[in-house]
Motif scaffolding. Structure first.
Motif, PDB file in Angstrom:
ATOM      1  N   ALA A   1       0.839  -1.210   0.000  1.00 25.36           N
ATOM      2  CA  ALA A   1       0.000   0.000   0.000  1.00 25.36           C
ATOM      3  C   ALA A   1       0.872   1.257   0.000  1.00 25.36           C
ATOM      4  CB  ALA A   1      -0.932  -0.004   1.207  1.00 25.36           C
ATOM      5  N   GLU A   2       1.799   1.322   0.941  1.00 27.88           N
ATOM      6  CA  GLU A   2       2.610   2.544   1.058  1.00 27.88           C
ATOM      7  C   GLU A   2       3.303   2.901  -0.259  1.00 27.88           C
ATOM      8  OE1 GLU A   2       5.782   2.359   3.967  1.00 27.88           O
ATOM      9  OE2 GLU A   2       6.761   4.144   3.105  1.00 27.88           O
ATOM     10  N   TRP A   3       3.969   1.900  -0.875  1.00 23.80           N
ATOM     11  CA  TRP A   3       4.774   2.236  -2.054  1.00 23.80           C
ATOM     12  C   TRP A   3       3.936   2.335  -3.331  1.00 23.80           C
ATOM     13  CZ3 TRP A   3       9.238   4.623  -2.058  1.00 23.80           C
ATOM     14  CH2 TRP A   3       9.957   4.628  -0.871  1.00 23.80           C
ATOM     15  N   SER A   4       2.805   1.669  -3.367  1.00 24.38           N
ATOM     16  CA  SER A   4       1.918   1.856  -4.528  1.00 24.38           C
ATOM     17  C   SER A   4       1.307   3.255  -4.480  1.00 24.38           C
ATOM     18  CB  SER A   4       0.816   0.786  -4.544  1.00 24.38           C
ATOM     19  OG  SER A   4       1.378  -0.488  -4.762  1.00 24.38           O
ATOM     20  N   ILE A   5       0.944   3.706  -3.295  1.00 22.81           N
ATOM     21  CA  ILE A   5       0.374   5.056  -3.173  1.00 22.81           C
ATOM     22  C   ILE A   5       1.451   6.102  -3.504  1.00 22.81           C
ATOM     23  CG2 ILE A   5      -0.510   6.730  -1.489  1.00 22.81           C
ATOM     24  CD1 ILE A   5      -2.075   4.329  -0.214  1.00 22.81           C
ATOM     25  N   ARG A   6       2.662   5.890  -3.000  1.00 21.52           N
ATOM     26  CA  ARG A   6       3.739   6.840  -3.320  1.00 21.52           C
ATOM     27  C   ARG A   6       4.016   6.862  -4.824  1.00 21.52           C
ATOM     28  NH1 ARG A   6       8.165   6.694   1.554  1.00 21.52           N
ATOM     29  NH2 ARG A   6       9.149   8.252   0.191  1.00 21.52           N
ATOM     30  N   ALA A   7       3.943   5.700  -5.451  1.00 20.28           N
ATOM     31  CA  ALA A   7       4.174   5.644  -6.908  1.00 20.28           C
ATOM     32  C   ALA A   7       3.064   6.392  -7.645  1.00 20.28           C
ATOM     33  CB  ALA A   7       4.230   4.186  -7.371  1.00 20.28           C
ATOM     34  N   ALA A   8       1.823   6.186  -7.223  1.00 19.23           N
ATOM     35  CA  ALA A   8       0.701   6.896  -7.867  1.00 19.23           C
ATOM     36  C   ALA A   8       0.873   8.399  -7.703  1.00 19.23           C
ATOM     37  CB  ALA A   8      -0.622   6.422  -7.269  1.00 19.23           C
ATOM     38  N   GLU A   9       1.287   8.801  -6.504  1.00 20.43           N
ATOM     39  CA  GLU A   9       1.471  10.239  -6.265  1.00 20.43           C
ATOM     40  C   GLU A   9       2.617  10.811  -7.101  1.00 20.43           C
ATOM     41  OE1 GLU A   9       1.608  10.186  -1.997  1.00 20.43           O
ATOM     42  OE2 GLU A   9      -0.583  10.415  -1.852  1.00 20.43           O
ATOM     43  N   ALA A  10       3.535   9.948  -7.504  1.00 27.12           N
ATOM     44  CA  ALA A  10       4.629  10.385  -8.385  1.00 27.12           C
ATOM     45  C   ALA A  10       4.207  10.308  -9.855  1.00 27.12           C
ATOM     46  CB  ALA A  10       5.864   9.514  -8.132  1.00 27.12           C
ATOM     47  N   GLY A  11       2.940   9.959 -10.094  1.00 29.71           N
ATOM     48  CA  GLY A  11       2.424   9.946 -11.476  1.00 29.71           C
ATOM     49  C   GLY A  11       2.720   8.673 -12.230  1.00 29.71           C
ATOM     50  N   LYS A  12       3.062   7.598 -11.493  1.00 33.22           N
ATOM     51  CA  LYS A  12       3.370   6.312 -12.156  1.00 33.22           C
ATOM     52  C   LYS A  12       2.168   5.371 -12.080  1.00 33.22           C
ATOM     53  CE  LYS A  12       7.735   7.628 -12.382  1.00 33.22           C
ATOM     54  NZ  LYS A  12       8.159   8.385 -13.567  1.00 33.22           N
ATOM     55  N   HIS A  13       1.927   4.643 -13.162  1.00 29.17           N
ATOM     56  CA  HIS A  13       0.982   3.532 -13.112  1.00 29.17           C
ATOM     57  C   HIS A  13       1.604   2.438 -12.241  1.00 29.17           C
ATOM     58  CE1 HIS A  13      -1.143   5.541 -16.318  1.00 29.17           C
ATOM     59  NE2 HIS A  13      -0.021   5.600 -17.010  1.00 29.17           N
ATOM     60  N   VAL A  14       0.754   1.572 -11.669  1.00 22.20           N
ATOM     61  CA  VAL A  14       1.287   0.561 -10.750  1.00 22.20           C
ATOM     62  C   VAL A  14       0.677  -0.815 -11.026  1.00 22.20           C
ATOM     63  CG1 VAL A  14       1.642  -0.113  -8.336  1.00 22.20           C
ATOM     64  CG2 VAL A  14       1.453   2.320  -8.925  1.00 22.20           C
ATOM     65  N   LEU A  15       1.559  -1.770 -11.254  1.00 27.62           N
ATOM     66  CA  LEU A  15       1.166  -3.179 -11.274  1.00 27.62           C
ATOM     67  C   LEU A  15       1.718  -3.754  -9.966  1.00 27.62           C
ATOM     68  CD1 LEU A  15      -0.038  -5.646 -12.745  1.00 27.62           C
ATOM     69  CD2 LEU A  15       2.195  -5.971 -13.837  1.00 27.62           C
ATOM     70  N   CYS A  16       0.812  -4.048  -9.024  1.00 30.00           N
ATOM     71  CA  CYS A  16       1.237  -4.448  -7.677  1.00 30.00           C
ATOM     72  C   CYS A  16       1.021  -5.929  -7.474  1.00 30.00           C
ATOM     73  CB  CYS A  16       0.437  -3.651  -6.632  1.00 30.00           C
ATOM     74  SG  CYS A  16       0.908  -4.048  -4.934  1.00 30.00           S
ATOM     75  N   GLU A  17       2.025  -6.584  -6.906  1.00 32.20           N
ATOM     76  CA  GLU A  17       1.903  -8.023  -6.641  1.00 32.20           C
ATOM     77  C   GLU A  17       0.751  -8.314  -5.686  1.00 32.20           C
ATOM     78  OE1 GLU A  17       2.506 -10.788  -7.574  1.00 32.20           O
ATOM     79  OE2 GLU A  17       4.003 -10.432  -9.100  1.00 32.20           O
ATOM     80  N   LYS A  18       0.228  -9.516  -5.813  1.00 31.71           N
ATOM     81  CA  LYS A  18      -0.792 -10.002  -4.889  1.00 31.71           C
ATOM     82  C   LYS A  18      -0.156 -10.362  -3.550  1.00 31.71           C
ATOM     83  CE  LYS A  18       0.145 -13.696  -4.087  1.00 31.71           C
ATOM     84  NZ  LYS A  18       1.364 -14.364  -3.533  1.00 31.71           N
ATOM     85  N   PRO A  19      -0.862 -10.311  -2.440  1.00 30.64           N
ATOM     86  CA  PRO A  19      -2.161  -9.685  -2.306  1.00 30.64           C
ATOM     87  C   PRO A  19      -1.983  -8.169  -2.377  1.00 30.64           C
ATOM     88  CG  PRO A  19      -1.312 -10.232  -0.140  1.00 30.64           C
ATOM     89  CD  PRO A  19      -0.302 -10.733  -1.131  1.00 30.64           C
ATOM     90  N   LEU A  20      -2.963  -7.502  -3.005  1.00 31.58           N
ATOM     91  CA  LEU A  20      -2.807  -6.064  -3.223  1.00 31.58           C
ATOM     92  C   LEU A  20      -2.465  -5.344  -1.929  1.00 31.58           C
ATOM     93  CD1 LEU A  20      -3.161  -3.800  -5.380  1.00 31.58           C
ATOM     94  CD2 LEU A  20      -5.465  -3.479  -4.429  1.00 31.58           C
ATOM     95  N   ALA A  21      -3.123  -5.750  -0.836  1.00 31.68           N
ATOM     96  CA  ALA A  21      -3.027  -4.958   0.389  1.00 31.68           C
ATOM     97  C   ALA A  21      -3.171  -5.860   1.604  1.00 31.68           C
ATOM     98  CB  ALA A  21      -4.149  -3.924   0.377  1.00 31.68           C
ATOM     99  N   MET A  22      -2.908  -5.301   2.760  1.00 31.84           N
ATOM    100  CA  MET A  22      -3.064  -6.057   4.006  1.00 31.84           C
ATOM    101  C   MET A  22      -4.529  -6.163   4.412  1.00 31.84           C
ATOM    102  SD  MET A  22      -0.077  -7.050   4.862  1.00 31.84           S
ATOM    103  CE  MET A  22      -0.239  -7.514   6.586  1.00 31.84           C
ATOM    104  N   ASP A  23      -5.344  -5.223   3.949  1.00 30.19           N
ATOM    105  CA  ASP A  23      -6.785  -5.291   4.243  1.00 30.19           C
ATOM    106  C   ASP A  23      -7.530  -4.428   3.226  1.00 30.19           C
ATOM    107  OD1 ASP A  23      -6.710  -2.570   5.156  1.00 30.19           O
ATOM    108  OD2 ASP A  23      -6.073  -3.263   7.128  1.00 30.19           O
ATOM    109  N   ALA A  24      -8.859  -4.489   3.303  1.00 29.84           N
ATOM    110  CA  ALA A  24      -9.674  -3.794   2.295  1.00 29.84           C
ATOM    111  C   ALA A  24      -9.550  -2.273   2.426  1.00 29.84           C
ATOM    112  CB  ALA A  24     -11.131  -4.223   2.424  1.00 29.84           C
TER     113      ALA A  24
END
Ligand SMILES: NC(=O)c1ccc[n+]([C@@H]2O[C@H](COP(=O)([O-])OP(=O)(O)OC[C@H]3O[C@@H](n4cnc5c(N)ncnc54)[C@H](OP(=O)(O)O)[C@@H]3O)[C@@H](O)[C@H]2O)c1
Length: 337
Positions: free
Chosen positions: A82-105
Protein backbone atom coordinates in the motif's frame (compact mmCIF):
# COMPACT_ATOMS: atom_id res chain seq x y z
CA UNK A 1 6.27 5.34 -23.31
CA UNK A 2 9.72 4.73 -24.76
CA UNK A 3 10.55 5.88 -28.31
CA UNK A 4 9.99 2.29 -29.42
CA UNK A 5 6.46 2.44 -27.94
CA UNK A 6 7.16 0.05 -25.07
CA UNK A 7 5.67 0.63 -21.63
CA UNK A 8 8.69 1.15 -19.37
CA UNK A 9 8.46 -0.65 -16.02
CA UNK A 10 10.58 0.27 -13.02
CA UNK A 11 11.03 -2.61 -10.59
CA UNK A 12 10.69 -1.65 -6.92
CA UNK A 13 13.07 -3.92 -5.00
CA UNK A 14 15.39 -6.66 -6.21
CA UNK A 15 12.85 -9.32 -5.25
CA UNK A 16 13.12 -12.97 -6.26
CA UNK A 17 9.84 -12.82 -8.13
CA UNK A 18 10.99 -9.67 -9.96
CA UNK A 19 13.74 -11.73 -11.62
CA UNK A 20 11.05 -13.89 -13.16
CA UNK A 21 8.93 -10.86 -14.05
CA UNK A 22 11.86 -9.25 -15.90
CA UNK A 23 12.78 -12.49 -17.66
CA UNK A 24 9.15 -13.03 -18.67
CA UNK A 25 8.86 -9.51 -20.13
CA UNK A 26 12.22 -9.63 -21.95
CA UNK A 27 10.93 -11.04 -25.28
CA UNK A 28 7.97 -8.61 -25.38
CA UNK A 29 7.69 -5.86 -27.98
CA UNK A 30 5.08 -4.04 -25.80
CA UNK A 31 6.79 -3.74 -22.41
CA UNK A 32 10.26 -3.61 -20.94
CA UNK A 33 11.80 -3.57 -17.47
CA UNK A 34 13.88 -0.42 -17.78
CA UNK A 35 15.25 0.09 -14.27
CA UNK A 36 15.46 -1.63 -10.91
CA UNK A 37 15.74 0.03 -7.51
CA UNK A 38 16.98 -1.55 -4.31
CA UNK A 39 17.61 -0.22 -0.82
CA UNK A 40 21.25 -1.12 -1.58
CA UNK A 41 22.76 0.08 -4.84
CA UNK A 42 25.08 -2.97 -5.03
CA UNK A 43 22.10 -5.30 -4.90
CA UNK A 44 20.33 -3.32 -7.63
CA UNK A 45 23.48 -3.45 -9.79
CA UNK A 46 23.86 -7.21 -9.36
CA UNK A 47 20.18 -7.74 -10.16
CA UNK A 48 20.39 -5.50 -13.25
CA UNK A 49 23.46 -7.32 -14.54
CA UNK A 50 22.08 -10.80 -13.87
CA UNK A 51 18.67 -10.32 -15.43
CA UNK A 52 19.46 -7.71 -18.06
CA UNK A 53 17.93 -4.45 -16.80
CA UNK A 54 19.52 -1.30 -18.22
CA UNK A 55 19.62 0.88 -15.10
CA UNK A 56 20.14 0.26 -11.37
CA UNK A 57 19.11 2.77 -8.72
CA UNK A 58 20.01 2.92 -5.03
CA UNK A 59 16.66 3.96 -3.59
CA UNK A 60 12.97 3.47 -4.20
CA UNK A 61 12.52 7.27 -4.15
CA UNK A 62 14.94 7.62 -7.07
CA UNK A 63 12.88 5.17 -9.12
CA UNK A 64 9.64 7.05 -8.44
CA UNK A 65 11.32 10.32 -9.47
CA UNK A 66 12.69 8.85 -12.71
CA UNK A 67 11.01 10.56 -15.71
CA UNK A 68 11.92 7.62 -17.98
CA UNK A 69 9.67 5.20 -16.10
CA UNK A 70 5.98 4.87 -17.00
CA UNK A 71 4.89 2.20 -14.53
CA UNK A 72 6.06 0.60 -11.32
CA UNK A 73 6.08 -3.16 -10.76
CA UNK A 74 5.69 -3.54 -6.99
CA UNK A 75 6.96 -6.89 -5.64
CA UNK A 76 7.74 -5.62 -2.13
CA UNK A 77 6.70 -7.58 0.98
CA UNK A 78 2.92 -7.51 1.40
CA UNK A 79 3.05 -5.01 4.28
CA UNK A 80 4.69 -2.44 1.95
CA UNK A 81 2.36 -2.80 -1.05
CA UNK A 82 0.00 0.00 0.00
CA UNK A 83 2.61 2.54 1.06
CA UNK A 84 4.77 2.24 -2.05
CA UNK A 85 1.92 1.86 -4.53
CA UNK A 86 0.37 5.06 -3.17
CA UNK A 87 3.74 6.84 -3.32
CA UNK A 88 4.17 5.64 -6.91
CA UNK A 89 0.70 6.90 -7.87
CA UNK A 90 1.47 10.24 -6.26
CA UNK A 91 4.63 10.38 -8.38
CA UNK A 92 2.42 9.95 -11.48
CA UNK A 93 3.37 6.31 -12.16
CA UNK A 94 0.98 3.53 -13.11
CA UNK A 95 1.29 0.56 -10.75
CA UNK A 96 1.17 -3.18 -11.27
CA UNK A 97 1.24 -4.45 -7.68
CA UNK A 98 1.90 -8.02 -6.64
CA UNK A 99 -0.79 -10.00 -4.89
CA UNK A 100 -2.16 -9.69 -2.31
CA UNK A 101 -2.81 -6.06 -3.22
CA UNK A 102 -3.03 -4.96 0.39
CA UNK A 103 -3.06 -6.06 4.01
CA UNK A 104 -6.78 -5.29 4.24
CA UNK A 105 -9.67 -3.79 2.29
CA UNK A 106 -9.14 -0.35 3.81
CA UNK A 107 -5.63 -0.22 2.35
CA UNK A 108 -6.91 -1.52 -1.00
CA UNK A 109 -9.53 1.25 -1.20
CA UNK A 110 -6.92 3.89 -0.27
CA UNK A 111 -4.64 2.59 -3.04
CA UNK A 112 -7.33 2.83 -5.74
CA UNK A 113 -8.34 6.28 -4.45
CA UNK A 114 -4.72 7.44 -4.79
CA UNK A 115 -4.55 6.08 -8.34
CA UNK A 116 -7.81 7.82 -9.28
CA UNK A 117 -6.68 11.12 -7.71
CA UNK A 118 -3.49 11.04 -9.70
CA UNK A 119 -4.95 9.84 -13.01
CA UNK A 120 -2.94 6.61 -13.11
CA UNK A 121 -3.85 2.95 -13.40
CA UNK A 122 -3.34 0.55 -10.48
CA UNK A 123 -4.00 -3.18 -10.74
CA UNK A 124 -3.28 -6.32 -8.69
CA UNK A 125 -1.06 -8.94 -10.32
CA UNK A 126 -2.38 -12.51 -10.64
CA UNK A 127 -0.61 -14.06 -13.65
CA UNK A 128 -3.11 -16.94 -13.93
CA UNK A 129 -5.80 -14.40 -14.86
CA UNK A 130 -3.80 -13.53 -17.98
CA UNK A 131 -3.71 -17.15 -19.14
CA UNK A 132 -5.98 -18.60 -21.85
CA UNK A 133 -6.75 -21.35 -19.33
CA UNK A 134 -8.59 -18.75 -17.23
CA UNK A 135 -10.06 -16.85 -20.18
CA UNK A 136 -11.73 -20.06 -21.42
CA UNK A 137 -13.00 -20.86 -17.91
CA UNK A 138 -14.52 -17.38 -17.60
CA UNK A 139 -16.12 -17.64 -21.05
CA UNK A 140 -17.70 -20.99 -20.19
CA UNK A 141 -19.16 -19.56 -16.98
CA UNK A 142 -20.41 -16.38 -18.72
CA UNK A 143 -21.96 -18.41 -21.57
CA UNK A 144 -23.84 -20.66 -19.12
CA UNK A 145 -21.94 -23.81 -20.15
CA UNK A 146 -22.19 -25.14 -16.57
CA UNK A 147 -25.43 -23.33 -15.68
CA UNK A 148 -25.69 -21.36 -12.47
CA UNK A 149 -22.58 -21.58 -10.30
CA UNK A 150 -23.52 -23.34 -7.04
CA UNK A 151 -20.29 -24.63 -5.48
CA UNK A 152 -16.70 -23.43 -5.98
CA UNK A 153 -13.71 -25.17 -4.43
CA UNK A 154 -10.17 -23.82 -4.74
CA UNK A 155 -6.98 -24.94 -3.09
CA UNK A 156 -3.35 -23.83 -3.36
CA UNK A 157 -0.44 -24.94 -1.21
CA UNK A 158 3.29 -24.54 -1.47
CA UNK A 159 5.95 -25.57 1.06
CA UNK A 160 7.87 -22.87 2.97
CA UNK A 161 9.80 -23.30 6.23
CA UNK A 162 12.77 -20.87 6.10
CA UNK A 163 12.10 -18.41 8.96
CA UNK A 164 13.90 -15.68 6.97
CA UNK A 165 11.36 -15.91 4.13
CA UNK A 166 9.12 -12.83 4.07
CA UNK A 167 6.14 -15.24 3.95
CA UNK A 168 6.84 -16.38 7.53
CA UNK A 169 7.44 -12.92 9.04
CA UNK A 170 4.30 -11.42 10.60
CA UNK A 171 5.38 -7.77 10.33
CA UNK A 172 5.92 -8.17 6.55
CA UNK A 173 2.47 -9.62 5.94
CA UNK A 174 3.38 -13.29 6.18
CA UNK A 175 0.95 -16.18 6.16
CA UNK A 176 -0.48 -18.83 3.85
CA UNK A 177 -3.74 -16.92 3.35
CA UNK A 178 -2.06 -13.70 2.17
CA UNK A 179 0.25 -15.71 -0.07
CA UNK A 180 -1.16 -18.86 -1.74
CA UNK A 181 -4.61 -18.28 -0.24
CA UNK A 182 -5.10 -15.00 -2.07
CA UNK A 183 -5.05 -17.01 -5.32
CA UNK A 184 -7.76 -19.38 -4.12
CA UNK A 185 -9.87 -16.49 -2.83
CA UNK A 186 -9.46 -14.65 -6.14
CA UNK A 187 -10.54 -17.75 -8.09
CA UNK A 188 -13.70 -18.00 -5.97
CA UNK A 189 -14.50 -14.30 -6.48
CA UNK A 190 -13.90 -14.51 -10.24
CA UNK A 191 -15.90 -17.73 -10.69
CA UNK A 192 -18.83 -16.66 -8.48
CA UNK A 193 -19.00 -13.16 -9.98
CA UNK A 194 -19.74 -11.59 -6.58
CA UNK A 195 -18.28 -11.70 -3.10
CA UNK A 196 -19.84 -14.01 -0.51
CA UNK A 197 -22.06 -12.67 2.27
CA UNK A 198 -20.56 -14.73 5.12
CA UNK A 199 -17.50 -16.86 5.86
CA UNK A 200 -16.38 -19.36 8.49
CA UNK A 201 -12.67 -20.14 8.72
CA UNK A 202 -10.12 -22.16 10.66
CA UNK A 203 -6.36 -21.69 10.70
CA UNK A 204 -3.30 -23.39 12.12
CA UNK A 205 -0.74 -20.82 13.30
CA UNK A 206 2.99 -21.11 13.97
CA UNK A 207 4.65 -19.75 17.10
CA UNK A 208 4.90 -16.28 15.55
CA UNK A 209 1.20 -16.11 14.81
CA UNK A 210 1.59 -16.69 11.06
CA UNK A 211 -1.05 -19.01 9.55
CA UNK A 212 0.58 -22.08 7.99
CA UNK A 213 -2.73 -23.56 6.88
CA UNK A 214 -6.13 -21.90 6.46
CA UNK A 215 -9.51 -23.28 5.42
CA UNK A 216 -12.66 -21.25 4.80
CA UNK A 217 -16.26 -21.93 3.86
CA UNK A 218 -18.27 -19.17 2.23
CA UNK A 219 -21.99 -18.59 1.67
CA UNK A 220 -23.31 -16.29 -1.06
CA UNK A 221 -26.61 -14.45 -0.84
CA UNK A 222 -28.06 -16.46 -3.77
CA UNK A 223 -27.40 -19.79 -2.03
CA UNK A 224 -24.13 -20.58 -3.80
CA UNK A 225 -21.28 -21.79 -1.58
CA UNK A 226 -17.50 -22.02 -1.80
CA UNK A 227 -14.53 -23.44 0.04
CA UNK A 228 -10.87 -22.48 -0.10
CA UNK A 229 -7.81 -24.03 1.47
CA UNK A 230 -4.17 -23.01 1.43
CA UNK A 231 -1.03 -24.10 3.20
CA UNK A 232 2.71 -23.66 3.58
CA UNK A 233 2.93 -27.13 5.17
CA UNK A 234 2.41 -29.41 2.18
CA UNK A 235 3.94 -30.12 -1.22
CA UNK A 236 2.80 -27.89 -4.08
CA UNK A 237 -0.73 -28.53 -5.21
CA UNK A 238 -3.21 -26.24 -6.87
CA UNK A 239 -6.65 -26.99 -8.28
CA UNK A 240 -10.20 -25.70 -8.43
CA UNK A 241 -13.61 -26.92 -9.45
CA UNK A 242 -16.55 -24.74 -10.36
CA UNK A 243 -19.77 -26.66 -10.03
CA UNK A 244 -22.93 -25.43 -11.72
CA UNK A 245 -26.46 -26.80 -12.02
CA UNK A 246 -25.72 -27.94 -15.60
CA UNK A 247 -22.06 -29.00 -15.43
CA UNK A 248 -18.68 -28.57 -13.82
CA UNK A 249 -15.28 -27.10 -14.71
CA UNK A 250 -11.96 -28.34 -13.33
CA UNK A 251 -8.82 -26.24 -13.61
CA UNK A 252 -5.39 -26.04 -11.99
CA UNK A 253 -5.36 -22.27 -12.69
CA UNK A 254 -1.61 -22.06 -13.24
CA UNK A 255 0.45 -18.87 -13.47
CA UNK A 256 2.98 -20.05 -16.03
CA UNK A 257 2.13 -23.42 -17.52
CA UNK A 258 3.98 -25.65 -18.08
CA UNK A 259 6.49 -24.42 -15.43
CA UNK A 260 4.75 -25.97 -12.45
CA UNK A 261 3.14 -28.70 -14.55
CA UNK A 262 0.89 -28.87 -17.58
CA UNK A 263 -2.25 -26.74 -17.65
CA UNK A 264 -5.32 -28.79 -16.87
CA UNK A 265 -8.74 -27.55 -17.95
CA UNK A 266 -11.79 -29.72 -18.40
CA UNK A 267 -15.55 -29.40 -18.49
CA UNK A 268 -18.49 -31.75 -17.94
CA UNK A 269 -21.51 -30.32 -19.72
CA UNK A 270 -24.15 -32.41 -18.01
CA UNK A 271 -25.40 -33.33 -14.55
CA UNK A 272 -25.56 -37.02 -15.55
CA UNK A 273 -23.29 -39.20 -13.43
CA UNK A 274 -20.57 -40.55 -15.67
CA UNK A 275 -20.94 -37.80 -18.27
CA UNK A 276 -17.49 -37.29 -19.75
CA UNK A 277 -15.08 -34.64 -18.54
CA UNK A 278 -13.85 -33.07 -21.78
CA UNK A 279 -10.22 -31.94 -21.55
CA UNK A 280 -9.39 -28.78 -23.49
CA UNK A 281 -5.92 -28.02 -24.80
CA UNK A 282 -4.81 -24.53 -23.76
CA UNK A 283 -1.76 -22.67 -25.06
CA UNK A 284 1.15 -22.23 -22.63
CA UNK A 285 2.51 -18.80 -21.96
CA UNK A 286 4.58 -16.84 -19.49
CA UNK A 287 2.05 -15.29 -17.15
CA UNK A 288 4.24 -12.29 -16.32
CA UNK A 289 4.59 -11.35 -19.96
CA UNK A 290 0.88 -11.85 -20.69
CA UNK A 291 -0.06 -9.87 -17.60
CA UNK A 292 2.37 -7.01 -18.29
CA UNK A 293 1.23 -6.75 -21.91
CA UNK A 294 -2.39 -6.75 -20.76
CA UNK A 295 -1.53 -3.98 -18.27
CA UNK A 296 0.14 -1.98 -21.07
CA UNK A 297 -3.06 -2.21 -23.13
CA UNK A 298 -5.03 -0.84 -20.18
CA UNK A 299 -2.56 2.02 -19.71
CA UNK A 300 -2.93 2.84 -23.42
CA UNK A 301 -6.69 3.19 -22.90
CA UNK A 302 -7.93 -0.25 -23.97
CA UNK A 303 -10.03 -1.16 -20.93
CA UNK A 304 -11.05 -4.51 -22.48
CA UNK A 305 -7.38 -5.34 -22.94
CA UNK A 306 -6.93 -5.90 -19.19
CA UNK A 307 -7.61 -9.53 -18.31
CA UNK A 308 -6.84 -9.31 -14.59
CA UNK A 309 -8.82 -8.38 -11.52
CA UNK A 310 -10.82 -5.16 -11.68
CA UNK A 311 -10.53 -2.71 -8.78
CA UNK A 312 -13.93 -3.90 -7.53
CA UNK A 313 -12.78 -7.53 -7.64
CA UNK A 314 -9.53 -6.68 -5.83
CA UNK A 315 -11.38 -4.85 -3.05
CA UNK A 316 -13.80 -7.80 -2.75
CA UNK A 317 -10.85 -10.23 -2.53
CA UNK A 318 -9.35 -8.09 0.26
CA UNK A 319 -12.74 -8.01 2.06
CA UNK A 320 -13.04 -11.80 1.78
CA UNK A 321 -9.55 -12.26 3.24
CA UNK A 322 -10.34 -9.78 6.05
CA UNK A 323 -13.41 -11.84 6.99
CA UNK A 324 -11.50 -15.15 6.72
CA UNK A 325 -8.73 -13.87 9.02
CA UNK A 326 -11.25 -12.48 11.51
CA UNK A 327 -13.26 -15.71 11.57
CA UNK A 328 -10.17 -17.90 11.93
CA UNK A 329 -8.85 -15.76 14.77
CA UNK A 330 -12.24 -16.16 16.44
CA UNK A 331 -12.12 -19.97 16.21
CA UNK A 332 -14.40 -20.26 13.19
CA UNK A 333 -17.10 -17.74 14.09
CA UNK A 334 -19.56 -16.96 11.26
CA UNK A 335 -18.36 -13.57 9.96
CA UNK A 336 -20.02 -11.09 7.60
CA UNK A 337 -17.90 -10.11 4.59
N1 LIG B 1 2.42 -13.47 -8.68
C1 LIG B 1 3.27 -14.41 -8.34
O1 LIG B 1 3.40 -15.42 -9.01
C2 LIG B 1 4.12 -14.21 -7.13
C3 LIG B 1 5.08 -15.17 -6.81
C4 LIG B 1 5.91 -14.94 -5.73
C5 LIG B 1 5.75 -13.81 -4.97
N2 LIG B 1 4.77 -12.90 -5.26
C6 LIG B 1 4.60 -11.68 -4.45
O2 LIG B 1 5.74 -10.87 -4.67
C7 LIG B 1 6.12 -10.21 -3.47
C8 LIG B 1 7.60 -10.50 -3.21
O3 LIG B 1 7.83 -11.88 -3.07
P1 LIG B 1 9.32 -12.47 -3.21
O4 LIG B 1 9.27 -13.91 -2.91
O5 LIG B 1 9.90 -12.07 -4.50
O6 LIG B 1 10.04 -11.70 -2.00
P2 LIG B 1 11.59 -11.35 -1.77
O7 LIG B 1 12.45 -12.11 -2.68
O8 LIG B 1 11.82 -11.49 -0.31
O9 LIG B 1 11.69 -9.82 -2.20
C9 LIG B 1 11.08 -8.79 -1.53
C10 LIG B 1 11.91 -7.53 -1.80
O10 LIG B 1 11.33 -6.47 -1.05
C11 LIG B 1 12.35 -5.57 -0.70
N3 LIG B 1 12.16 -5.18 0.72
C12 LIG B 1 11.87 -3.93 1.15
N4 LIG B 1 11.76 -3.90 2.47
C13 LIG B 1 11.98 -5.15 2.91
C14 LIG B 1 12.03 -5.74 4.20
N5 LIG B 1 11.79 -5.02 5.30
N6 LIG B 1 12.31 -7.06 4.29
C15 LIG B 1 12.53 -7.79 3.18
N7 LIG B 1 12.51 -7.29 1.91
C16 LIG B 1 12.24 -5.98 1.78
C17 LIG B 1 13.69 -6.23 -0.94
O11 LIG B 1 14.31 -5.54 -2.02
P3 LIG B 1 15.66 -4.65 -1.87
O12 LIG B 1 16.44 -5.30 -0.76
O13 LIG B 1 16.27 -4.81 -3.18
O14 LIG B 1 15.23 -3.27 -1.54
C18 LIG B 1 13.35 -7.64 -1.36
O15 LIG B 1 14.17 -8.11 -2.38
C19 LIG B 1 5.13 -10.68 -2.41
O16 LIG B 1 4.09 -9.75 -2.30
C20 LIG B 1 4.59 -11.98 -2.96
O17 LIG B 1 3.25 -12.24 -2.52
C21 LIG B 1 3.96 -13.10 -6.34
Amino acid sequence: MANNGKLRFGVLGAANIARQFVAGCAPSSDVEATAVASREIGKAERFAKEVGVARALGSYEALLADPDIDAIYNPLPNSLHAEWSIRAAEAGKHVLCEKPLAMDAGEARAMFAAADRNGVVLREAYPYLAQQQTAIMRRWIADGAIGKVRLVRATFSVFFEDPANIRLIPSLGGGALYDAGSYAVSLVRIAAGVRPARVQALAQYDGNGVDRTTLASMAFSDGAMAQISCSFATAFHRSASIGGDKGVIETNYLNHPPNSGPALLQIRRSVAIGAPLEPVAVPDGNGFRLEAESFARLVRGDAQGWTGATPEESVDIAMMMDAIRASARDGGKMTEV
